[in-house]
Design an enzyme around this catalytic site. Structure first.
Site, PDB file in Angstrom:
ATOM      1  N   ARG A  31      11.049  -1.655  11.335  1.00 43.27           N
ATOM      2  CA  ARG A  31      10.011  -1.434  12.334  1.00 43.27           C
ATOM      3  C   ARG A  31      10.000  -2.603  13.319  1.00 43.27           C
ATOM      4  O   ARG A  31      10.055  -3.748  12.906  1.00 43.27           O
ATOM      5  CB  ARG A  31       8.632  -1.333  11.652  1.00 43.27           C
ATOM      6  CG  ARG A  31       8.406   0.006  10.997  1.00 43.27           C
ATOM      7  CD  ARG A  31       7.214   0.011  10.073  1.00 43.27           C
ATOM      8  NE  ARG A  31       5.999  -0.579  10.641  1.00 43.27           N
ATOM      9  CZ  ARG A  31       4.836  -0.621   9.980  1.00 43.27           C
ATOM     10  NH1 ARG A  31       4.740  -0.143   8.751  1.00 43.27           N
ATOM     11  NH2 ARG A  31       3.788  -1.164  10.542  1.00 43.27           N
TER      12      ARG A  31
ATOM     13  N   ARG B  99      -9.653   0.743   8.400  1.00 44.62           N
ATOM     14  CA  ARG B  99      -9.206  -0.605   8.726  1.00 44.62           C
ATOM     15  C   ARG B  99     -10.257  -1.383   9.495  1.00 44.62           C
ATOM     16  O   ARG B  99     -10.021  -2.542   9.849  1.00 44.62           O
ATOM     17  CB  ARG B  99      -7.949  -0.502   9.600  1.00 44.62           C
ATOM     18  CG  ARG B  99      -6.659  -0.952   8.923  1.00 44.62           C
ATOM     19  CD  ARG B  99      -5.538  -0.747   9.935  1.00 44.62           C
ATOM     20  NE  ARG B  99      -4.329  -1.437   9.590  1.00 44.62           N
ATOM     21  CZ  ARG B  99      -3.294  -0.877   8.979  1.00 44.62           C
ATOM     22  NH1 ARG B  99      -3.344   0.367   8.583  1.00 44.62           N
ATOM     23  NH2 ARG B  99      -2.198  -1.572   8.760  1.00 44.62           N
TER      24      ARG B  99
ATOM     25  N   ARG C 228      11.457  -5.668   5.198  1.00 45.71           N
ATOM     26  CA  ARG C 228      11.156  -4.237   4.990  1.00 45.71           C
ATOM     27  C   ARG C 228      12.076  -3.334   5.813  1.00 45.71           C
ATOM     28  O   ARG C 228      12.324  -3.575   6.990  1.00 45.71           O
ATOM     29  CB  ARG C 228       9.701  -3.965   5.374  1.00 45.71           C
ATOM     30  CG  ARG C 228       9.377  -2.463   5.398  1.00 45.71           C
ATOM     31  CD  ARG C 228       7.919  -2.191   5.245  1.00 45.71           C
ATOM     32  NE  ARG C 228       7.124  -2.634   6.371  1.00 45.71           N
ATOM     33  CZ  ARG C 228       5.793  -2.511   6.416  1.00 45.71           C
ATOM     34  NH1 ARG C 228       5.140  -1.974   5.410  1.00 45.71           N
ATOM     35  NH2 ARG C 228       5.132  -2.933   7.476  1.00 45.71           N
TER      36      ARG C 228
ATOM     37  N   LYS D 123       0.823  -1.209   0.000  1.00 43.61           N
ATOM     38  CA  LYS D 123       0.000   0.000   0.000  1.00 43.61           C
ATOM     39  C   LYS D 123       0.866   1.272   0.000  1.00 43.61           C
ATOM     40  O   LYS D 123       0.647   2.164  -0.809  1.00 43.61           O
ATOM     41  CB  LYS D 123      -0.934   0.030   1.225  1.00 43.61           C
ATOM     42  CG  LYS D 123      -1.905  -1.132   1.299  1.00 43.61           C
ATOM     43  CD  LYS D 123      -2.811  -1.024   2.515  1.00 43.61           C
ATOM     44  CE  LYS D 123      -2.089  -1.040   3.851  1.00 43.61           C
ATOM     45  NZ  LYS D 123      -1.360  -2.296   4.150  1.00 43.61           N
TER      46      LYS D 123
ATOM     47  N   ARG E 189      -0.414  -9.112  13.413  1.00 46.11           N
ATOM     48  CA  ARG E 189      -1.047  -8.092  12.580  1.00 46.11           C
ATOM     49  C   ARG E 189      -1.864  -8.733  11.470  1.00 46.11           C
ATOM     50  O   ARG E 189      -2.899  -8.207  11.076  1.00 46.11           O
ATOM     51  CB  ARG E 189       0.008  -7.140  12.018  1.00 46.11           C
ATOM     52  CG  ARG E 189       0.460  -6.122  13.073  1.00 46.11           C
ATOM     53  CD  ARG E 189       1.795  -5.512  12.755  1.00 46.11           C
ATOM     54  NE  ARG E 189       1.821  -4.850  11.471  1.00 46.11           N
ATOM     55  CZ  ARG E 189       2.894  -4.761  10.692  1.00 46.11           C
ATOM     56  NH1 ARG E 189       4.033  -5.315  11.077  1.00 46.11           N
ATOM     57  NH2 ARG E 189       2.829  -4.138   9.556  1.00 46.11           N
TER      58      ARG E 189
HETATM   59  P1  ADP Z   1       2.168  -1.907   3.196  1.00 45.22           P
HETATM   60  O1  ADP Z   1       2.163  -0.398   3.219  1.00 45.22           O
HETATM   61  O2  ADP Z   1       0.959  -2.459   2.519  1.00 45.22           O
HETATM   62  O3  ADP Z   1       2.397  -2.516   4.535  1.00 45.22           O
HETATM   63  P2  ADP Z   1       4.764  -1.621   1.842  1.00 45.22           P
HETATM   64  O4  ADP Z   1       4.517  -0.723   0.682  1.00 45.22           O
HETATM   65  O5  ADP Z   1       5.474  -1.064   3.010  1.00 45.22           O
HETATM   66  O6  ADP Z   1       3.386  -2.349   2.286  1.00 45.22           O
HETATM   67  O7  ADP Z   1       5.541  -2.905   1.285  1.00 45.22           O
HETATM   68  C1  ADP Z   1       5.950  -3.955   2.154  1.00 45.22           C
HETATM   69  C2  ADP Z   1       7.343  -4.435   1.754  1.00 45.22           C
HETATM   70  O8  ADP Z   1       7.268  -5.121   0.506  1.00 45.22           O
HETATM   71  C3  ADP Z   1       8.358  -3.313   1.553  1.00 45.22           C
HETATM   72  O9  ADP Z   1       9.600  -3.796   1.978  1.00 45.22           O
HETATM   73  C4  ADP Z   1       8.333  -3.072   0.047  1.00 45.22           C
HETATM   74  O10 ADP Z   1       9.589  -2.582  -0.424  1.00 45.22           O
HETATM   75  C5  ADP Z   1       8.048  -4.473  -0.498  1.00 45.22           C
HETATM   76  N1  ADP Z   1       7.218  -4.482  -1.718  1.00 45.22           N
HETATM   77  C6  ADP Z   1       6.172  -3.658  -2.008  1.00 45.22           C
HETATM   78  N2  ADP Z   1       5.607  -3.998  -3.186  1.00 45.22           N
HETATM   79  C7  ADP Z   1       6.303  -5.071  -3.656  1.00 45.22           C
HETATM   80  C8  ADP Z   1       6.198  -5.893  -4.847  1.00 45.22           C
HETATM   81  N3  ADP Z   1       5.252  -5.680  -5.779  1.00 45.22           N
HETATM   82  N4  ADP Z   1       7.065  -6.912  -4.985  1.00 45.22           N
HETATM   83  C9  ADP Z   1       8.014  -7.140  -4.048  1.00 45.22           C
HETATM   84  N5  ADP Z   1       8.168  -6.409  -2.923  1.00 45.22           N
HETATM   85  C10 ADP Z   1       7.321  -5.388  -2.715  1.00 45.22           C
HETATM   86  P1  ADP Z   2       1.029  -1.915   7.631  1.00 44.35           P
HETATM   87  O1  ADP Z   2       2.351  -1.897   7.018  1.00 44.35           O
HETATM   88  O2  ADP Z   2       0.733  -3.079   8.490  1.00 44.35           O
HETATM   89  O3  ADP Z   2      -0.088  -1.679   6.672  1.00 44.35           O
HETATM   90  P2  ADP Z   2       0.747   0.649   9.020  1.00 44.35           P
HETATM   91  O4  ADP Z   2       1.983   1.432   8.988  1.00 44.35           O
HETATM   92  O5  ADP Z   2      -0.378   1.057   8.132  1.00 44.35           O
HETATM   93  O6  ADP Z   2       1.115  -0.860   8.789  1.00 44.35           O
HETATM   94  O7  ADP Z   2       0.166   0.583  10.499  1.00 44.35           O
HETATM   95  C1  ADP Z   2       0.997   0.295  11.606  1.00 44.35           C
HETATM   96  C2  ADP Z   2       0.157   0.238  12.871  1.00 44.35           C
HETATM   97  O8  ADP Z   2      -0.491   1.497  13.093  1.00 44.35           O
HETATM   98  C3  ADP Z   2      -0.976  -0.779  12.855  1.00 44.35           C
HETATM   99  O9  ADP Z   2      -0.539  -2.081  13.221  1.00 44.35           O
HETATM  100  C4  ADP Z   2      -1.921  -0.182  13.902  1.00 44.35           C
HETATM  101  O10 ADP Z   2      -1.453  -0.403  15.211  1.00 44.35           O
HETATM  102  C5  ADP Z   2      -1.794   1.301  13.611  1.00 44.35           C
HETATM  103  N1  ADP Z   2      -2.779   1.732  12.606  1.00 44.35           N
HETATM  104  C6  ADP Z   2      -2.517   2.200  11.351  1.00 44.35           C
HETATM  105  N2  ADP Z   2      -3.651   2.507  10.711  1.00 44.35           N
HETATM  106  C7  ADP Z   2      -4.672   2.235  11.564  1.00 44.35           C
HETATM  107  C8  ADP Z   2      -6.091   2.316  11.491  1.00 44.35           C
HETATM  108  N3  ADP Z   2      -6.704   2.767  10.383  1.00 44.35           N
HETATM  109  N4  ADP Z   2      -6.804   1.952  12.576  1.00 44.35           N
HETATM  110  C9  ADP Z   2      -6.220   1.520  13.697  1.00 44.35           C
HETATM  111  N5  ADP Z   2      -4.891   1.399  13.832  1.00 44.35           N
HETATM  112  C10 ADP Z   2      -4.109   1.752  12.786  1.00 44.35           C
END
Ligand code: ADP
Ligand code: ADP
Ligand code: ZN
Length: 219
Positions: A160, A88, A127, A13, A171
């Site tokens: 993280r 969420r 990551r 995302k 999660r």
């Molecule tokens: P989210 O915000 O949904 O948690 P991230 O954008 O942080 O996901 O991506 C999670 C991890 O996967 C990061 O280390 C990112 O660099 C990697 N990643 C994201 N998209 C891809 C993809 N299409 N293929 C391989 N690795 C990816």
């Molecule tokens: P991910 O890579 O898992 O998508 P985020 O960076 O979006 O992680 O979120 C990290 C943490 O922040 C979540 O595990 C939760 O504790 C909190 N968080 C983020 N967005 C929300 C939301 N919309 N509602 C509740 N908690 C949230």
């Protein structure tokens, strides 16, 4: 235009939202980034959020909803927003619908980035994030040009603590329990478009941007 990016932790995302924001010219609002920013500024909100984030639990709806609404009211969001990590829960989605309706707006599109569970865990495990601008990297699939340094701003990269295997698994449980029901919620409203998130980063972006551009033409 209001776009929601839906997907499990690690689905991509954040990666896709920032690439899309650049290409389409919308603001990128990420709830997790806002909580981490609040924490690094040592605010009350940040410290409260930390107690939930550390366990991989969700921050309470009321606090989260207030934070997001304050953010999307800022001028840079006037043209539209890509929401990453919010809503969420069903309660968050309903609050968003209500508030937008009150302003004569609505969600245009919900993009669901689908990725298998094994792939999610390997993405979270590898990551790295920029401490300064929160740009995401991956040791294998998206490495920085210089190890440990952000390509965008030169900031230091870190892992993280909630990406540890144990918290990441928790999660995912929380995601399937509380967030996955949003897939059906938005499907029923005819807003959901599913994209295969296991393609290369550039291919996923292309697909997402194409869907948004097609929708812009319809509007
Ligand atoms: P989210 O915000 O949904 O948690 P991230 O954008 O942080 O996901 O991506 C999670 C991890 O996967 C990061 O280390 C990112 O660099 C990697 N990643 C994201 N998209 C891809 C993809 N299409 N293929 C391989 N690795 C990816
Ligand atoms: P991910 O890579 O898992 O998508 P985020 O960076 O979006 O992680 O979120 C990290 C943490 O922040 C979540 O595990 C939760 O504790 C909190 N968080 C983020 N967005 C929300 C939301 N919309 N509602 C509740 N908690 C949230
Ligand atoms: Zn950076």
């Amino acid at each position: 235009m209001y776009i929601v990016l839906l997907g499990a932790p690690g689905a991509g995302k954040g990666t896709q939202a920032s690439r899309m924001a650049e290409q389409i010219g919308l603001a990128h609002v990420a709830s997790g980034d806002l909580f981490r920013e609040a924490l690094s500024n040592r605010t009350e909100l940040g410290l409260l959020a930390k107690s939930y984030m550390d366990r991989g639990a969700l921050v309470p709806d009321e606090v989260t909803i207030r934070m997001i609404f304050e953010r999307v009211a800022l001028p840079d969001c006037a043209k539209g927003v890509i929401l990453d990590g919010f809503p969420r829960t069903i309660a968050q989605a309903e609050a968003l619908d209500r508030t937008l309706a009150g302003q004569g707006k609505n969600i245009d599109l919900v993009l669901y980035i689908k990725v298998s569970e094994d792939e999610l865990l390997s993405r979270l495990g590898g990551r790295w994030l920029c401490r300064r601008c929160q740009a995401p990297y991956h040791i294998k699939s998206a490495p920085p040009k210089v190890a440990g340094v952000c390509d965008v701003c030169g900031g230091e990269l870190y892992q993280r603590t909630d990406d540890s295997m144990e918290t990441a698994r928790n999660r995912l449980v929380v995601y399937f329990d509380q967030t996955a029901p949003l897939i059906e919620y938005y499907q029923t409203k005819g807003k959901l478009v599913e994209v295969d998130g296991e393609q290369e980063i550039e291919a996923v972006t292309r697909e997402l941007v194409d869907v948004v551009r097609a929708r812009q033409v319809q509007k």
